[in-house]
Design a protein around this motif. Structure first.
Motif, PDB file in Angstrom:
ATOM      1  N   LYS A   1       0.789  -1.164  -0.032  1.00  0.00           N
ATOM      2  CA  LYS A   1       0.061   0.091  -0.101  1.00  0.00           C
ATOM      3  C   LYS A   1       0.905   1.390   0.066  1.00  0.00           C
ATOM      4  O   LYS A   1       1.825   1.301   1.084  1.00  0.00           O
TER       5      LYS A   1
ATOM      6  N   GLY B   1       1.488   9.085   5.043  1.00  0.00           N
ATOM      7  CA  GLY B   1       0.375   9.840   4.449  1.00  0.00           C
ATOM      8  C   GLY B   1       0.424  11.476   4.435  1.00  0.00           C
ATOM      9  O   GLY B   1       0.306  12.235   3.672  1.00  0.00           O
ATOM     10  N   GLU B   2       0.954  11.847   5.823  1.00  0.00           N
ATOM     11  CA  GLU B   2       0.893  13.200   6.164  1.00  0.00           C
ATOM     12  C   GLU B   2       2.166  13.846   5.393  1.00  0.00           C
ATOM     13  O   GLU B   2       2.113  14.964   4.822  1.00  0.00           O
TER      14      GLU B   2
ATOM     15  N   TYR C   1      -3.841   6.834  -2.784  1.00  0.00           N
ATOM     16  CA  TYR C   1      -3.314   5.756  -1.993  1.00  0.00           C
ATOM     17  C   TYR C   1      -4.077   4.429  -2.369  1.00  0.00           C
ATOM     18  O   TYR C   1      -5.317   4.444  -2.585  1.00  0.00           O
TER      19      TYR C   1
ATOM     20  N   GLU D   1      -9.343   8.316  -0.460  1.00  0.00           N
ATOM     21  CA  GLU D   1      -8.622   7.075   0.001  1.00  0.00           C
ATOM     22  C   GLU D   1      -7.221   7.674   0.343  1.00  0.00           C
ATOM     23  O   GLU D   1      -6.880   7.274   1.563  1.00  0.00           O
TER      24      GLU D   1
ATOM     25  N   GLU E   1      -7.970  10.759   3.752  1.00  0.00           N
ATOM     26  CA  GLU E   1      -8.291  10.245   4.938  1.00  0.00           C
ATOM     27  C   GLU E   1      -7.060   9.534   5.866  1.00  0.00           C
ATOM     28  O   GLU E   1      -7.323   9.265   6.943  1.00  0.00           O
ATOM     29  N   ARG E   2      -6.174   9.364   5.130  1.00  0.00           N
ATOM     30  CA  ARG E   2      -4.801   8.769   5.783  1.00  0.00           C
ATOM     31  C   ARG E   2      -3.908   9.828   6.071  1.00  0.00           C
ATOM     32  O   ARG E   2      -2.926   9.471   6.350  1.00  0.00           O
ATOM     33  N   THR E   3      -4.124  11.192   5.727  1.00  0.00           N
ATOM     34  CA  THR E   3      -2.970  11.974   6.086  1.00  0.00           C
ATOM     35  C   THR E   3      -3.026  12.514   7.345  1.00  0.00           C
ATOM     36  O   THR E   3      -1.889  13.167   7.768  1.00  0.00           O
TER      37      THR E   3
END
Length: 673
Positions: A427, A494-495, A531, A576, A579-581
């Motif tokens: 991923k 992610g960030e 992502y 996608e 939401e992961r940052t």
């Protein structure tokens, strides 16, 4: 979860294959051995000597100190008594009979006699008569030949017969047998067969359920003042003398009186407190009668240390072995590693003392075994890790010059095990950039200027990608392809990827401001981020190997970058990825269907200079539109009007969103042509 479990299993398979069956088997055997040593060190030859020494140290350091225990008085036969009576073995019974008269008369609480009457003497009748007159509860030493090899059949028969003559009196049998460890040290309470009378201390003080099955540690008392004994010790002949008995008698009132021998050649025991000044005799030993006195005092104090459940010792043994193994995998500078190892060593040394201090029975606690088990775990895993590292380092060193980007080269050299030796599914956060109009620009200026501008531009973007920890995949003309999450994944990938995406746009804007005079206007840098799944690893064949990523994540990111043109945005990020940052600086830009795709994508644009209420307003419009409320888009009309029509300030992306929402309803996706 299934994919994560599959990834873990695949990683384990690679580790196992790199170790080989022999090395893997030996590692497992040593880890099992580490657990067994950490659990059974008290029962292991040589190691148990170290455990006993550590326990004796704990028992000495934390032994309760007392000025004097006035509840218990020892009355002893000593060497002077033997000279006086002219009888050594068995001891004179007349002097005992006379002393018992005095002790009984003054009202002692209970009397315990640590002397076997296992053979006949001329004064037996006198002693039996004294016993029959006793008003004070009295307990007489008893044992049997079946469970005590030190007593033969004839002795047992006479002893049993002697006690049977006292049936119906206040004299009852008691067991005085003391157990020692194999090194001769009396550390624990006696475990006796249930067929025997109660143990000496239990008989004197009365049954205490807490001590009924006690085989734990004896809590020895030590003198607070070296020259003052814990218990009074008075020669027995003093009570046979009527003149002395009258003066000493009151010292025994309402006290526990125990009678036995104090000889230099028998019934002497080593104890854990032998190193404490004044706690034992000059020979560093304690008479058996005094051991009984300490046990009686412990029972009277209700001082039974809490036992450690066996299952916790198993758990601790496993944890110790695991800690040792994990410690072998610690990396970093030598000071950090040394600090961690030293802190663990101090823990193994200090923790048992802490447990002893707070009232835990550390007898049989494998303190030394923990340290040794940790060492075995460390050695076994460390050896296996060195085997794996040597193989992976050889691979990494061979591969660095062929395909690894500089962004990860240093990390891979430090941690070669993190470099996949083949393609694998991961991923990742994929980021694509493109410079608007650069292809046309190349036809309008000299090739040398094109090369200079392109190098400058790509240098700027590369610095940004590297600054945020991205892996530079490739350059495609003026486009930069990067990703986060491989070959090394971090929790904040992610960030960092999202911040890099916006910073890449800003770097492009800075580049536009600094082009040389005479160069036509350069367009904006557009960025797409997604992502998802990708196959990352070595591709290109034997002749030219490249570490790259292939798959849906890369394709979608490329399409998002291209969608910026149609949506008049600068940076587009899929839901996608967003939401992961962990960031909250986005505004929603609706739902679109990318070229060549059938599945709609919710897209967002970073606007870090917007206020929270402004982002929330756009979010509310999109949510209302999804529910079929077509009037909600008036809020966008108002926002656009407030911004104004100045071309320099006009928010083209917001205007484009309004147009798309006006052409769709109920949250429909807007298809890009």
């Amino acid at each position: 979860m299934k994919e994560e479990a599959r990834g873990v299993w695949e990683s384990l398979q690679r580790v196992f294959s790199q170790l080989g069956p022999v090395r893997l088997g030996s590692t497992i055997i040593f880890l099992i051995l580490a657990v067994l040593i950490a659990r059974f060190s008290w029962d292991t030859p040589l190691i148990q000597e170290a455990e006993r020494a550590l326990y004796d140290m704990r028992a000495s350091v934390y032994a309760p100190s007392i000025k004097k225990d006035d509840r218990i008085v020892m009355i002893v036969y000593n060497e002077d008594t033997l000279k006086l009576t002219g009888q050594r073995s068995p001891v004179d019974r007349t002097i005992l009979a006379e002393s018992l008269e005095t002790i009984d008369a003054v009202g002692a609480k209970a009397i315990g006699i640590d002397i076997f009457f296992d053979m006949p003497q001329d004064d037996d009748e006198l002693l039996v008569a004294s016993f029959k007159r006793m008003k004070t509860p009295t307990f007489l030493a008893y044992d049997d030949a079946a469970t005590n090899p030190e007593i033969d059949y004839a002795q047992h028969e006479f002893l049993k017969g002697f006690i049977d003559r006292l049936a119906g009196t206040n004299v009852k049998p008691t067991v005085i047998r003391l157990v020692t460890d194999s090194d001769g040290v009396a550390r624990r309470w006696s475990k006796l067969p249930g067929s025997l009378p109660p143990f000496f201390a239990m008989a004197l003080a009365g049954a205490n359920p807490k001590f009924a099955e006690n085989t734990g540690a004896i809590r020895y008392l030590v003198p607070a003042v070296a020259d003052t004994p814990v218990f009074d010790k008075i020669p027995i002949e003093a009570f046979a003398d009527p003149a002395m008995a009258e003066a000493l008698g009151p010292l025994l009132k309402d006290k526990y009186v125990i009678i036995g021998g104090d000889f230099i050649d028998r019934d002497r025991f080593e104890t854990p407190v032998a190193s404490v000044t004044g706690a034992v005799g000059e020979d560093k030993k304690m008479i058996g009668l005094e051991v009984h006195a300490h046990m009686l005092a412990q029972l009277l104090n209700d001082d039974k240390p809490s036992a450690v459940p066996p299952w916790t010792l198993w758990v601790a043994a496993v944890i110790v072995a695991i800690c040792g193994g994990l410690s072998a995998l610690i990396v970093g500078n030598s000071i950090k590693v040394a600090g961690i190892l030293i802190s663990q060593g101090l823990f193994f040394l200090i923790f048992p003392f802490v447990l002893h201090k707070i009232g835990i029975d550390t007898l049989t606690l494998p303190a030394f075994g923990w340290g040794l088990g940790w060492l075995f775990g460390y050695a076994s895993v460390g050896s296996a890790a060195r085997t794996i590292n040597s193989k992976q380092r050889a691979f990494a060193q061979n591969a660095l010059g062929k395909y690894l980007p500089k962004s990860i080269a240093g990390e891979i050299l430090k941690h070669p095990e993190k470099l996949a030796l083949h393609g694998e599914k991961r991923k990742i956060f994929a980021v694509f950039t493109d410079l608007e109009g650069f292809t046309k620009l190349t036809h309008a200026i000299e090739p040398e200027m094109v090369a200079a501008l392109l190098n400058d531009y790509l240098d700027r973007l590369s610095e940004v990608a590297l600054e945020y920890g991205g892996t530079i995949d490739k350059f495609v003309g003026d486009a930069l392809v990067t990703f986060w999450g491989a070959p090394i994944a971090y929790p904040d990938d992610g960030e960092r990827a999202a911040k890099a995406a916006y910073a890449l746009y800003l770097a492009g804007e800075e580049f536009r401001k600094n082009v040389p005079e005479g160069v036509p206007k350069i367009g904006v840098t557009r960025v797409g981020m997604h992502y998802g799944d990708a196959i990352v690893g070595n591709f290109g064949g034997e002749g030219r190997i490249q570490y790259t990523a292939l798959g849906d994540a890369m394709n979608t990111a490329a399409r998002l970058e291209a969608a910026n043109k149609a949506l008049e945005t600068k940076v587009l990020i899929s839901r996608e990825a967003m939401e992961r940052t962990g960031l909250d600086w986005y505004r929603p830009m609706g739902k679109i269907t990318l070229r060549g795709r059938s599945t709609p994508v919710d897209v967002f644009e970073p606007v870090p200079d917007w206020a929270e209420k402004e982002r929330a307003a756009v979010t509310a419009v999109i949510a209302a539109h999804d529910k079929g409320d077509t009037t909600a888009i008036q809020a966008l009309v108002a926002m656009i009007a407030e911004i104004g029509t100045d071309p320099e300030k006009k928010d083209l992306g917001l205007v484009n969103l309004l147009k798309r929402l006006q052409k769709t309803k109920n949250g429909e996706s807007y298809a890009l042509g």
